[in-house]
Every structure is written in C-alpha cells, then in structure tokens.
Design a protein around this motif. Structure first.
Motif, PDB file in Angstrom:
ATOM      1  N   ALA A 145     -40.249 -11.691 -30.241  1.00 48.90           N
ATOM      2  CA  ALA A 145     -39.131 -10.758 -30.024  1.00 48.90           C
ATOM      3  C   ALA A 145     -37.966 -11.068 -30.958  1.00 48.90           C
ATOM      4  CB  ALA A 145     -38.683 -10.810 -28.575  1.00 48.90           C
ATOM      5  N   ALA A 146     -37.667 -12.352 -31.134  1.00 46.01           N
ATOM      6  CA  ALA A 146     -36.563 -12.732 -32.028  1.00 46.01           C
ATOM      7  C   ALA A 146     -36.843 -12.298 -33.459  1.00 46.01           C
ATOM      8  CB  ALA A 146     -36.343 -14.244 -31.963  1.00 46.01           C
ATOM      9  N   LEU A 172     -36.614  -8.459 -33.803  1.00 43.89           N
ATOM     10  CA  LEU A 172     -35.219  -8.026 -33.850  1.00 43.89           C
ATOM     11  C   LEU A 172     -34.596  -8.344 -35.208  1.00 43.89           C
ATOM     12  CD1 LEU A 172     -32.690  -6.906 -32.407  1.00 43.89           C
ATOM     13  CD2 LEU A 172     -32.247  -9.230 -31.636  1.00 43.89           C
ATOM     14  N   LEU A 220     -36.248  -6.097 -37.931  1.00 44.51           N
ATOM     15  CA  LEU A 220     -35.754  -4.719 -37.878  1.00 44.51           C
ATOM     16  C   LEU A 220     -34.321  -4.637 -38.397  1.00 44.51           C
ATOM     17  CD1 LEU A 220     -37.200  -3.514 -34.456  1.00 44.51           C
ATOM     18  CD2 LEU A 220     -37.950  -2.858 -36.753  1.00 44.51           C
ATOM     19  N   GLY A 221     -33.510  -5.608 -38.034  1.00 49.12           N
ATOM     20  CA  GLY A 221     -32.138  -5.647 -38.545  1.00 49.12           C
ATOM     21  C   GLY A 221     -32.113  -5.802 -40.052  1.00 49.12           C
ATOM     22  N   LEU A 257     -26.108  -7.638 -36.078  1.00 51.99           N
ATOM     23  CA  LEU A 257     -26.948  -8.024 -34.941  1.00 51.99           C
ATOM     24  C   LEU A 257     -26.173  -8.784 -33.870  1.00 51.99           C
ATOM     25  CD1 LEU A 257     -30.203  -9.100 -36.763  1.00 51.99           C
ATOM     26  CD2 LEU A 257     -29.775  -7.023 -35.478  1.00 51.99           C
ATOM     27  N   ALA A 299     -25.731  -6.969 -30.574  1.00 52.73           N
ATOM     28  CA  ALA A 299     -26.980  -6.904 -29.811  1.00 52.73           C
ATOM     29  C   ALA A 299     -27.266  -8.234 -29.114  1.00 52.73           C
ATOM     30  CB  ALA A 299     -28.138  -6.527 -30.720  1.00 52.73           C
ATOM     31  N   ILE A 300     -27.008  -9.323 -29.809  1.00 53.98           N
ATOM     32  CA  ILE A 300     -27.250 -10.645 -29.227  1.00 53.98           C
ATOM     33  C   ILE A 300     -26.287 -10.901 -28.074  1.00 53.98           C
ATOM     34  CG2 ILE A 300     -27.075 -13.120 -29.709  1.00 53.98           C
ATOM     35  CD1 ILE A 300     -28.130 -12.394 -32.545  1.00 53.98           C
ATOM     36  N   THR A 337     -27.212  -8.746 -25.080  1.00 55.80           N
ATOM     37  CA  THR A 337     -28.404  -9.298 -24.432  1.00 55.80           C
ATOM     38  C   THR A 337     -28.028 -10.504 -23.583  1.00 55.80           C
ATOM     39  OG1 THR A 337     -29.781  -8.533 -26.252  1.00 55.80           O
ATOM     40  CG2 THR A 337     -30.712 -10.234 -24.826  1.00 55.80           C
TER      41      THR A 337
END
Length: 193
Positions: free
Chosen positions: A143-144, A147, A150-151, A161, A164-165, A168
């Motif tokens: 997942a990391a 992410l 994609l970033g 990012l 988003a972090i 989360t």
C-alpha cells in the motif's frame, strides 16, 4: 500540519509549523527515532515509539524486503525496486534545483521520473502477490509503495502526499480511539470529617 504542504497558511503559522518540523527532525536524529519525523517530538514526550512511515523514511520499509533472509525473491526484488525508485526521487529533484549548468544537466534526467515511478508501482505489485510470511507487513508495504508510486506518476512525490498521510493518520487514530475500551473514571473525595 495538513495545510502546510499546500502553502495556504499565513506566514506566522507557516513559520511555526516549519520550526516544529525542524525541531522534530533534530529530535528524531538525537533520540534515534526512526519513524515519521513529524512524530518524533510527541514520541519523545510521551515515551512511546510508534512505527509510522512517511515519504522520506519509506525507504526503511523498502529495505526490510532486502535484508531479511526469510523473504523470497519477489520481496527482495520489490525491495530493490522500491529503494531505487525512492532514491531517485530523493536525489534527482533536489540536485535539479541547483542553479547553473549542473542543475540543468540533472534536470534533463527528470524525463526518467516515470521509470522511477514505475519501479515503485512494480514493487507494490510484487508485494501484493500472496506469499508465505507476515501478510500484514507485506500489505502495508504494498500500500505504501502504491501510494508513493501513484503520487510520483503525477509529480506529487513527496510534498503533495503529506495531506494524504496526515489524513490517514487522523482517521486511524480516530478509529483506534473510538474502538478503545472505556476506562472507568476514578473519583476521589477530599472531604474531611
């Protein structure tokens, strides 16, 4: 902290956040805290060292797949790909920002950014394949890197990012807080007879 990376804070608040980050990074180094640098001051003050990752220390997460012998070839390859992709984004953009011919020469290398982003996405894909071993850690790493990859594909690694972090982290913290069993409140009486 959520608004700082976007650049909408007034100067005083932005300076306060920047100073917090600088002191937190310094505290992380001095205390040996290897997690998310933004959590170093609270970790130092609270005496707890949570395992938290951000774009800058995600390489630690990638490195786990390389150095443990129990990991199979796909996890080792994923680790190498992730370290290479992350190293690219931590080294090339700052060097490209240098003024003069050197910075311009390095800036020409940024055409390879999609390759580095692809390395992160490939690492995520390799880690998503079921394999023996601790599945939770493998899913976390996948997942990391997904992410981060994609970033990177949209040019948002690492600065964009951060929101988003942080979101989360807030969501996970709220869920854990809500799921925590209620502790009985102890009341003391201080009346004298």
């Amino acid at each position: 902290m959520l608004l700082y990376p976007i650049g909408v804070l007034p100067d005083g608040a932005a300076l306060g956040v920047a100073l917090y980050v600088e002191f937190s990074v310094l505290a992380a180094g001095l205390s040996g805290y290897g997690g998310l640098e933004l959590a170093a001051l609270p970790a130092l003050l609270l005496g707890r060292r949570p395992v938290l990752y951000g774009p800058f220390n995600a390489v630690d997460l990638a490195e786990r797949g390389i150095r443990r012998r129990r990991h199979r070839a796909p996890e080792r390859i994923a680790g190498v790909l992730a370290v290479a992709g992350l190293a690219w984004f931590w080294v090339v953009p700052p060097l490209a920002a240098v003024r003069g011919g050197f910075g311009e020469a390095v800036d020409a290398l940024t055409v390879l950014d999609p390759v580095a982003a692809g390395a992160l996405l490939a690492a995520a894909a390799l880690l998503a394949v079921p394999a023996p071993g601790p599945a939770r850690l493998r899913r976390l790493r996948a997942a990391a890197f997904l992410l981060l990859g994609l970033g990177a594909t949209v040019g948002a690694l690492p600065d964009v990012l951060w929101p988003a972090i942080i979101l989360t982290g807030l969501a996970v913290g709220a869920v854990r807080l809500a799921a925590a069993p209620a502790r009985p409140r102890v009341e003391t009486s201080s009346t004298a007879h």
